[in-house]
Design a protein around this motif. Sequence first.
Motif, mmCIF file in Angstrom:
data_model
loop_
_atom_site.group_PDB
_atom_site.id
_atom_site.type_symbol
_atom_site.label_atom_id
_atom_site.label_comp_id
_atom_site.label_asym_id
_atom_site.label_seq_id
_atom_site.Cartn_x
_atom_site.Cartn_y
_atom_site.Cartn_z
ATOM 1 N N SER A 43 0.847 -1.126 -0.184
ATOM 2 C CA SER A 43 0.025 -0.058 -0.026
ATOM 3 C C SER A 43 0.709 1.316 0.010
ATOM 4 C CB SER A 43 -0.990 0.032 1.207
ATOM 5 O OG SER A 43 -0.060 0.050 2.610
ATOM 6 N N ARG A 44 2.381 1.188 -0.134
ATOM 7 C CA ARG A 44 3.000 2.420 0.096
ATOM 8 C C ARG A 44 2.755 3.361 -1.103
ATOM 9 N NH1 ARG A 44 8.768 -0.667 1.058
ATOM 10 N NH2 ARG A 44 7.505 -2.223 -0.531
ATOM 11 N N HIS A 45 2.099 2.912 -2.366
ATOM 12 C CA HIS A 45 1.890 3.941 -3.193
ATOM 13 C C HIS A 45 0.639 4.505 -2.867
ATOM 14 C CE1 HIS A 45 -0.517 0.588 -4.118
ATOM 15 N NE2 HIS A 45 -1.425 1.080 -5.085
ATOM 16 N N LEU A 46 -0.393 4.201 -2.079
ATOM 17 C CA LEU A 46 -1.545 4.936 -1.950
ATOM 18 C C LEU A 46 -1.323 5.833 -0.554
ATOM 19 C CD1 LEU A 46 -4.124 1.952 -2.126
ATOM 20 C CD2 LEU A 46 -3.822 3.796 -3.500
ATOM 21 N N TYR A 47 -0.651 5.483 0.358
ATOM 22 C CA TYR A 47 -0.300 6.402 1.661
ATOM 23 C C TYR A 47 0.972 6.833 1.906
ATOM 24 C CZ TYR A 47 -4.732 3.359 1.937
ATOM 25 O OH TYR A 47 -5.988 2.931 1.876
ATOM 26 N N PRO A 48 1.392 7.965 1.611
ATOM 27 C CA PRO A 48 2.564 8.356 1.527
ATOM 28 C C PRO A 48 3.229 8.174 3.031
ATOM 29 C CG PRO A 48 1.286 10.086 0.512
ATOM 30 C CD PRO A 48 0.270 9.023 1.018
ATOM 31 N N ASP A 49 2.406 8.562 4.266
ATOM 32 C CA ASP A 49 2.672 8.186 5.487
ATOM 33 C C ASP A 49 2.832 6.684 5.767
ATOM 34 O OD1 ASP A 49 3.144 8.163 8.346
ATOM 35 O OD2 ASP A 49 2.070 10.078 8.557
ATOM 36 N N HIS A 50 3.923 6.130 5.998
ATOM 37 C CA HIS A 50 3.687 4.686 6.043
ATOM 38 C C HIS A 50 3.493 4.402 7.483
ATOM 39 C CE1 HIS A 50 6.521 4.616 2.326
ATOM 40 N NE2 HIS A 50 5.388 4.748 1.958
ATOM 41 N N GLU A 51 3.360 5.134 8.496
ATOM 42 C CA GLU A 51 2.885 4.971 9.793
ATOM 43 C C GLU A 51 1.203 4.990 9.796
ATOM 44 O OE1 GLU A 51 4.308 3.695 12.522
ATOM 45 O OE2 GLU A 51 6.184 3.637 11.461
ATOM 46 N N LEU A 52 0.702 5.555 8.654
ATOM 47 C CA LEU A 52 -0.860 5.645 9.018
ATOM 48 C C LEU A 52 -1.511 4.127 9.176
ATOM 49 C CD1 LEU A 52 -3.434 7.392 8.826
ATOM 50 C CD2 LEU A 52 -3.328 7.565 6.488
ATOM 51 N N MET A 53 -1.347 3.354 8.072
ATOM 52 C CA MET A 53 -2.132 2.172 8.256
ATOM 53 C C MET A 53 -1.980 1.517 9.694
ATOM 54 S SD MET A 53 -4.129 2.425 5.870
ATOM 55 C CE MET A 53 -5.055 0.813 5.384
ATOM 56 N N PRO A 54 -0.634 1.251 9.732
ATOM 57 C CA PRO A 54 -0.267 0.651 11.120
ATOM 58 C C PRO A 54 -0.770 1.402 12.217
ATOM 59 C CG PRO A 54 1.744 0.793 9.845
ATOM 60 C CD PRO A 54 0.748 1.380 9.027
ATOM 61 N N SER A 55 -1.064 2.603 12.260
ATOM 62 C CA SER A 55 -1.586 3.349 13.520
ATOM 63 C C SER A 55 -3.187 3.125 13.582
ATOM 64 C CB SER A 55 -1.528 4.758 13.293
ATOM 65 O OG SER A 55 -0.093 5.117 13.368
ATOM 66 N N ILE A 56 -3.597 2.398 12.757
ATOM 67 C CA ILE A 56 -5.287 2.118 12.675
ATOM 68 C C ILE A 56 -5.234 0.520 13.085
ATOM 69 C CG2 ILE A 56 -7.285 1.918 11.515
ATOM 70 C CD1 ILE A 56 -6.183 4.405 9.578
ATOM 71 N N PHE A 57 -4.500 -0.328 12.198
ATOM 72 C CA PHE A 57 -4.793 -1.665 12.284
ATOM 73 C C PHE A 57 -3.784 -2.631 12.809
ATOM 74 C CE2 PHE A 57 -6.776 0.092 8.216
ATOM 75 C CZ PHE A 57 -7.989 0.007 8.669
ATOM 76 N N ALA A 58 -2.737 -2.049 13.398
ATOM 77 C CA ALA A 58 -1.660 -2.928 13.984
ATOM 78 C C ALA A 58 -1.012 -2.226 15.459
ATOM 79 C CB ALA A 58 -0.576 -3.103 13.086
#
Length: 208
Positions: free
Chosen positions: A32-47
Amino acid sequence: MTLLPGPRAYHPDDHAALADICVRTADNGGDSRHLYPDHELMPSIFAAPYAALEPDLAFVIDDGTGRAVGYILGTADTPLFVTEFRKRWLPQVEDRYPRPAGPPRGPSDEMIALLHNPERMVLPELARHPAHLHIDLLPDWQRKGYGRVLMRTFLAALRAKGVEAVHLSMLTANTPARAFYDRLGFTGIPVPDPGPVTYLGRGTEPDL
């Protein structure tokens, strides 16, 4: 590849690896790195919130060098988790990810809106499955039996807490993930207007 003895408990030193696994599997099972420039965003929600709030339900697959290459994590009590998420987790990340002022303007805004609405996880149709989980493995570690091992470990931990059933949500379009969950005994939970996701559940009995 030699099958490792099994998963181990999550350790705070695994944080970076956990985030990397999450990011590299967050686009319908792909990177998903091409979708979300901040690579901490998805982990901050789901992990990361699960590892922080319920570390005793966080397990990883180790590649033998100490690096986590897959994980399973979740909560034994979704309504309680949502309360703790808002009280204890959101204050740690809301300065970095303020709530969007208007309608989402892209994928990142859509995810940040989810971050600020943990109550979305509490649905009456899921009440009989109070626990929920997230499981992800890096591509090279998929389809080798590690997912089943992680799930078996997580279900045993839930049973030890007296929890009888667990649910998960997944993007309906992710057909390989659905096939994996079907093999592990998960079945659909009807939820009105579920949007792009499907809800699945199963008991915690040791029949994997």
